[in-house]
Design a protein around this motif. Sequence first.
Motif, PDB file in Angstrom:
ATOM      1  N   GLY A  64       3.969 -11.614   9.817  1.00 58.52           N
ATOM      2  CA  GLY A  64       2.881 -10.868   9.203  1.00 58.52           C
ATOM      3  C   GLY A  64       3.267  -9.484   8.729  1.00 58.52           C
ATOM      4  O   GLY A  64       4.076  -8.804   9.362  1.00 58.52           O
ATOM      5  N   ALA A  65       2.670  -9.086   7.622  1.00 57.66           N
ATOM      6  CA  ALA A  65       2.881  -7.726   7.112  1.00 57.66           C
ATOM      7  C   ALA A  65       2.109  -6.721   7.967  1.00 57.66           C
ATOM      8  O   ALA A  65       2.424  -5.535   7.967  1.00 57.66           O
ATOM      9  CB  ALA A  65       2.455  -7.631   5.656  1.00 57.66           C
ATOM     10  N   LYS A  66       1.100  -7.191   8.694  1.00 58.21           N
ATOM     11  CA  LYS A  66       0.404  -6.294   9.610  1.00 58.21           C
ATOM     12  C   LYS A  66       1.358  -5.868  10.727  1.00 58.21           C
ATOM     13  O   LYS A  66       1.502  -4.676  11.013  1.00 58.21           O
ATOM     14  CB  LYS A  66      -0.833  -6.973  10.200  1.00 58.21           C
ATOM     15  CG  LYS A  66      -1.629  -6.068  11.121  1.00 58.21           C
ATOM     16  CD  LYS A  66      -2.795  -6.825  11.734  1.00 58.21           C
ATOM     17  CE  LYS A  66      -3.805  -5.883  12.333  1.00 58.21           C
ATOM     18  NZ  LYS A  66      -5.022  -6.597  12.771  1.00 58.21           N
ATOM     19  N   TYR A 114      -5.571   1.431   5.039  1.00 63.04           N
ATOM     20  CA  TYR A 114      -5.453   0.231   5.868  1.00 63.04           C
ATOM     21  C   TYR A 114      -5.142   0.781   7.274  1.00 63.04           C
ATOM     22  O   TYR A 114      -4.099   1.403   7.471  1.00 63.04           O
ATOM     23  CB  TYR A 114      -4.299  -0.601   5.313  1.00 63.04           C
ATOM     24  CG  TYR A 114      -3.976  -1.911   6.020  1.00 63.04           C
ATOM     25  CD1 TYR A 114      -4.929  -2.911   6.181  1.00 63.04           C
ATOM     26  CD2 TYR A 114      -2.679  -2.153   6.468  1.00 63.04           C
ATOM     27  CE1 TYR A 114      -4.595  -4.110   6.787  1.00 63.04           C
ATOM     28  CE2 TYR A 114      -2.352  -3.362   7.075  1.00 63.04           C
ATOM     29  CZ  TYR A 114      -3.307  -4.334   7.232  1.00 63.04           C
ATOM     30  OH  TYR A 114      -2.976  -5.524   7.828  1.00 63.04           O
ATOM     31  N   TYR A 150      -1.573   1.596   9.551  1.00 63.74           N
ATOM     32  CA  TYR A 150      -0.586   2.666   9.364  1.00 63.74           C
ATOM     33  C   TYR A 150      -0.919   3.851  10.272  1.00 63.74           C
ATOM     34  O   TYR A 150      -0.034   4.482  10.848  1.00 63.74           O
ATOM     35  CB  TYR A 150      -0.547   3.189   7.921  1.00 63.74           C
ATOM     36  CG  TYR A 150      -0.583   2.164   6.811  1.00 63.74           C
ATOM     37  CD1 TYR A 150      -0.030   0.902   6.958  1.00 63.74           C
ATOM     38  CD2 TYR A 150      -1.157   2.494   5.573  1.00 63.74           C
ATOM     39  CE1 TYR A 150      -0.063  -0.006   5.909  1.00 63.74           C
ATOM     40  CE2 TYR A 150      -1.188   1.594   4.525  1.00 63.74           C
ATOM     41  CZ  TYR A 150      -0.654   0.343   4.701  1.00 63.74           C
ATOM     42  OH  TYR A 150      -0.692  -0.550   3.660  1.00 63.74           O
ATOM     43  N   CYS A 189       0.263   1.818  -0.630  1.00 61.15           N
ATOM     44  CA  CYS A 189      -0.162   0.416  -0.751  1.00 61.15           C
ATOM     45  C   CYS A 189      -0.741   0.195  -2.143  1.00 61.15           C
ATOM     46  O   CYS A 189      -1.760   0.783  -2.488  1.00 61.15           O
ATOM     47  CB  CYS A 189      -1.216   0.112   0.329  1.00 61.15           C
ATOM     48  SG  CYS A 189      -1.943  -1.541   0.228  1.00 61.15           S
ATOM     49  N   ASN A 207      -5.509  -1.751  -0.707  1.00 60.20           N
ATOM     50  CA  ASN A 207      -6.617  -2.139   0.155  1.00 60.20           C
ATOM     51  C   ASN A 207      -7.029  -0.843   0.849  1.00 60.20           C
ATOM     52  O   ASN A 207      -6.183  -0.244   1.516  1.00 60.20           O
ATOM     53  CB  ASN A 207      -6.172  -3.180   1.190  1.00 60.20           C
ATOM     54  CG  ASN A 207      -7.306  -3.584   2.104  1.00 60.20           C
ATOM     55  OD1 ASN A 207      -8.457  -3.247   1.864  1.00 60.20           O
ATOM     56  ND2 ASN A 207      -6.977  -4.302   3.169  1.00 60.20           N
ATOM     57  N   ASP A 224       3.573  -1.092   0.810  1.00 57.54           N
ATOM     58  CA  ASP A 224       2.869  -2.324   1.170  1.00 57.54           C
ATOM     59  C   ASP A 224       2.401  -3.008  -0.114  1.00 57.54           C
ATOM     60  O   ASP A 224       1.499  -2.518  -0.795  1.00 57.54           O
ATOM     61  CB  ASP A 224       1.688  -1.978   2.083  1.00 57.54           C
ATOM     62  CG  ASP A 224       0.984  -3.208   2.641  1.00 57.54           C
ATOM     63  OD1 ASP A 224       1.129  -4.304   2.071  1.00 57.54           O
ATOM     64  OD2 ASP A 224       0.273  -3.059   3.660  1.00 57.54           O
ATOM     65  N   ALA A 233       1.222  -6.223  -0.327  1.00 54.37           N
ATOM     66  CA  ALA A 233       0.600  -7.483   0.111  1.00 54.37           C
ATOM     67  C   ALA A 233      -0.222  -8.154  -0.993  1.00 54.37           C
ATOM     68  O   ALA A 233      -0.421  -9.364  -0.965  1.00 54.37           O
ATOM     69  CB  ALA A 233      -0.278  -7.233   1.334  1.00 54.37           C
ATOM     70  N   TYR A 234      -0.698  -7.353  -1.974  1.00 54.92           N
ATOM     71  CA  TYR A 234      -1.586  -7.906  -3.011  1.00 54.92           C
ATOM     72  C   TYR A 234      -0.897  -8.053  -4.364  1.00 54.92           C
ATOM     73  O   TYR A 234      -1.556  -8.166  -5.394  1.00 54.92           O
ATOM     74  CB  TYR A 234      -2.842  -7.037  -3.133  1.00 54.92           C
ATOM     75  CG  TYR A 234      -3.676  -7.093  -1.872  1.00 54.92           C
ATOM     76  CD1 TYR A 234      -4.595  -8.123  -1.671  1.00 54.92           C
ATOM     77  CD2 TYR A 234      -3.528  -6.144  -0.867  1.00 54.92           C
ATOM     78  CE1 TYR A 234      -5.337  -8.202  -0.512  1.00 54.92           C
ATOM     79  CE2 TYR A 234      -4.264  -6.215   0.314  1.00 54.92           C
ATOM     80  CZ  TYR A 234      -5.170  -7.247   0.484  1.00 54.92           C
ATOM     81  OH  TYR A 234      -5.903  -7.335   1.632  1.00 54.92           O
ATOM     82  N   SER A 241       3.636 -10.377   1.892  1.00 52.19           N
ATOM     83  CA  SER A 241       3.022 -11.367   2.762  1.00 52.19           C
ATOM     84  C   SER A 241       2.637 -12.597   1.963  1.00 52.19           C
ATOM     85  O   SER A 241       2.366 -12.494   0.763  1.00 52.19           O
ATOM     86  CB  SER A 241       1.775 -10.744   3.385  1.00 52.19           C
ATOM     87  OG  SER A 241       1.040 -11.716   4.080  1.00 52.19           O
ATOM     88  N   SER A 282       0.013 -14.150   2.901  1.00 55.71           N
ATOM     89  CA  SER A 282      -1.403 -14.270   3.282  1.00 55.71           C
ATOM     90  C   SER A 282      -2.337 -14.298   2.087  1.00 55.71           C
ATOM     91  O   SER A 282      -3.240 -15.124   2.017  1.00 55.71           O
ATOM     92  CB  SER A 282      -1.806 -13.095   4.176  1.00 55.71           C
ATOM     93  OG  SER A 282      -1.302 -13.285   5.483  1.00 55.71           O
ATOM     94  N   LYS A 283      -2.146 -13.358   1.156  1.00 54.12           N
ATOM     95  CA  LYS A 283      -3.146 -13.206   0.111  1.00 54.12           C
ATOM     96  C   LYS A 283      -2.793 -13.997  -1.151  1.00 54.12           C
ATOM     97  O   LYS A 283      -3.676 -14.347  -1.909  1.00 54.12           O
ATOM     98  CB  LYS A 283      -3.361 -11.721  -0.210  1.00 54.12           C
ATOM     99  CG  LYS A 283      -3.561 -10.818   1.018  1.00 54.12           C
ATOM    100  CD  LYS A 283      -4.837 -11.104   1.770  1.00 54.12           C
ATOM    101  CE  LYS A 283      -4.996 -10.424   3.129  1.00 54.12           C
ATOM    102  NZ  LYS A 283      -4.298  -9.220   3.444  1.00 54.12           N
ATOM    103  N   ARG A 315       0.488 -17.737   8.776  1.00 53.22           N
ATOM    104  CA  ARG A 315       1.341 -16.613   9.182  1.00 53.22           C
ATOM    105  C   ARG A 315       2.772 -16.655   8.656  1.00 53.22           C
ATOM    106  O   ARG A 315       3.652 -17.285   9.239  1.00 53.22           O
ATOM    107  CB  ARG A 315       1.383 -16.459  10.726  1.00 53.22           C
ATOM    108  CG  ARG A 315       0.061 -16.493  11.468  1.00 53.22           C
ATOM    109  CD  ARG A 315      -0.945 -15.479  11.000  1.00 53.22           C
ATOM    110  NE  ARG A 315      -0.436 -14.123  11.009  1.00 53.22           N
ATOM    111  CZ  ARG A 315      -0.752 -13.209  10.073  1.00 53.22           C
ATOM    112  NH1 ARG A 315      -1.561 -13.496   9.078  1.00 53.22           N
ATOM    113  NH2 ARG A 315      -0.236 -12.007  10.156  1.00 53.22           N
TER     114      ARG A 315
HETATM  115  C1  LIG Z   1      -3.909  -8.496   4.368  1.00 50.11           C
HETATM  116  C2  LIG Z   1      -3.004  -7.322   4.347  1.00 50.11           C
HETATM  117  C3  LIG Z   1      -1.691  -7.436   4.774  1.00 50.11           C
HETATM  118  C4  LIG Z   1      -1.121  -8.778   5.187  1.00 50.11           C
HETATM  119  O1  LIG Z   1      -1.174  -8.964   6.519  1.00 50.11           O
HETATM  120  P1  LIG Z   1      -0.571 -10.271   7.212  1.00 50.11           P
HETATM  121  O2  LIG Z   1      -0.321  -9.791   8.594  1.00 50.11           O
HETATM  122  O3  LIG Z   1       0.687 -10.646   6.493  1.00 50.11           O
HETATM  123  O4  LIG Z   1      -1.622 -11.333   7.137  1.00 50.11           O
HETATM  124  C5  LIG Z   1      -0.875  -6.323   4.734  1.00 50.11           C
HETATM  125  N1  LIG Z   1      -1.327  -5.148   4.272  1.00 50.11           N
HETATM  126  C6  LIG Z   1      -2.577  -5.005   3.820  1.00 50.11           C
HETATM  127  C7  LIG Z   1      -3.013  -3.703   3.285  1.00 50.11           C
HETATM  128  C8  LIG Z   1      -3.464  -6.090   3.865  1.00 50.11           C
HETATM  129  O5  LIG Z   1      -4.718  -5.942   3.448  1.00 50.11           O
END
Ligand SMILES: *Cc1c(COP(=O)(O)O)cnc(C)c1O
Length: 407
Positions: A107-109, A132, A135, A182, A186, A214, A216-217, A245, A247-248, A256
Amino acid sequence: MIRINENYLKLKASYLFSDIAKRVSAYQEANPEKPIIRLGIGDVTEPLPEACQKAFHKAIDDQGTREAFHGYGPEQGYAFLREAIAKNDYQARGADVDASEIFVSDGAKCDSGNIQEIFGSEIKIAVPDPVYPVYVDTNVMAGRTGNNVDGRYEGFVYLDSTPENGYVPSIPDEKVDLIYLCFPNNPTGATATREQLKAWVDYARECEAIILYDAAYVAFIRDESLPQSIYEIEGARDVAIEFRSFSKNAGFTGTRCAYTVVPKALKAQDASGKEHSVHALWNRRHCTKFNGVSYPVQKAAEAVYSEEGATQVKALTDFYLDNAKIVLKSMRELGFDCVGGEDSPYIWINAKRPSWDFFDLLLNEAGVVCTPGAGFGTCGEGHIRISAFNSRAKIEEAMARIKAALA
Ligand SMILES: *Cc1c(COP(=O)(O)O)cnc(C)c1O
């Protein structure tokens, strides 16, 4: 009795999602016949692309045979995935990133939260506002800040995203060591141009700082003039780490898989001024604390880069982007200034009133749940975030209800 890490006591309790839940259940109790529509959630709604499902199933079958079984894999990820990432996400766009610089993770989180531990405790950190929260909170836990005073922690340099700067923070007029950025953002959905990102890279080079980027998007970027990776900017390899990631883009929020790029050129110094490889430090941390993403999940992620997978991911992100367009158009027709929604699944709306007032208005008059901007930081006040992660029918109905309520 054993002592706790008292830095945790500095964390400002995040009541955002529990406050939202309370107001939503109160509304539902009072209006049992009116179904609500949730446009506040930052989670995807559509299933995994078929190419990913197929690869996932096949890899699980592999795990059921002695011949094709995989035990522990490389902590950094299998070569098949790291090479596909380097080739498709970077080299194909002219960004110089090698497979050996990619760390696959769950995960990027986690990665954007864990990365701070390889840096010193006395460093100066710049964080976006709105932000987000990962951080900020991970650095608070690590003891890099003072207390929270009026919504801001002592010790951070805050990078304001406001209507005045088009929600892209300006370069600070002081020197910092670590910078969180980012884009697409987000919660705001704002994107950074090549020139804006170049200014950040130049500033980081001048300060000998590191940018944590970041992305992620990134899969939502359609404007070809926008940079997708920070490594498309000259000089970034010496000053930036990038998080991405699955994820999105491919709907992996419940599956994951993510990755972090740490260029081998990246250096940081010890107290005596001696330089060290940041790649080597992150590799050490990763191998010590992480045992790799499961083989079937990495196989599913690899399928994102197949011809079939790429087409399906494009269709999936196009679907959310079309939702976003509907939201953006509707809110603009109602006279609101908005950012995002064009190269991002989020629309950030200037509510021109306290964000919780607008949240209550949309809930009580339209039965629509958004996210109040104040929950993301001081600069989020006066704004709300609407997410395009939903079905077309729900997006259309939500917009019709908002129009009827505000007209
Ligand atoms: C959704 C998101 C992530 C991705 O998180 P995962 O852990 O890979 O699901 C990362 N950074 C931001 C800002 C996000 O909104």
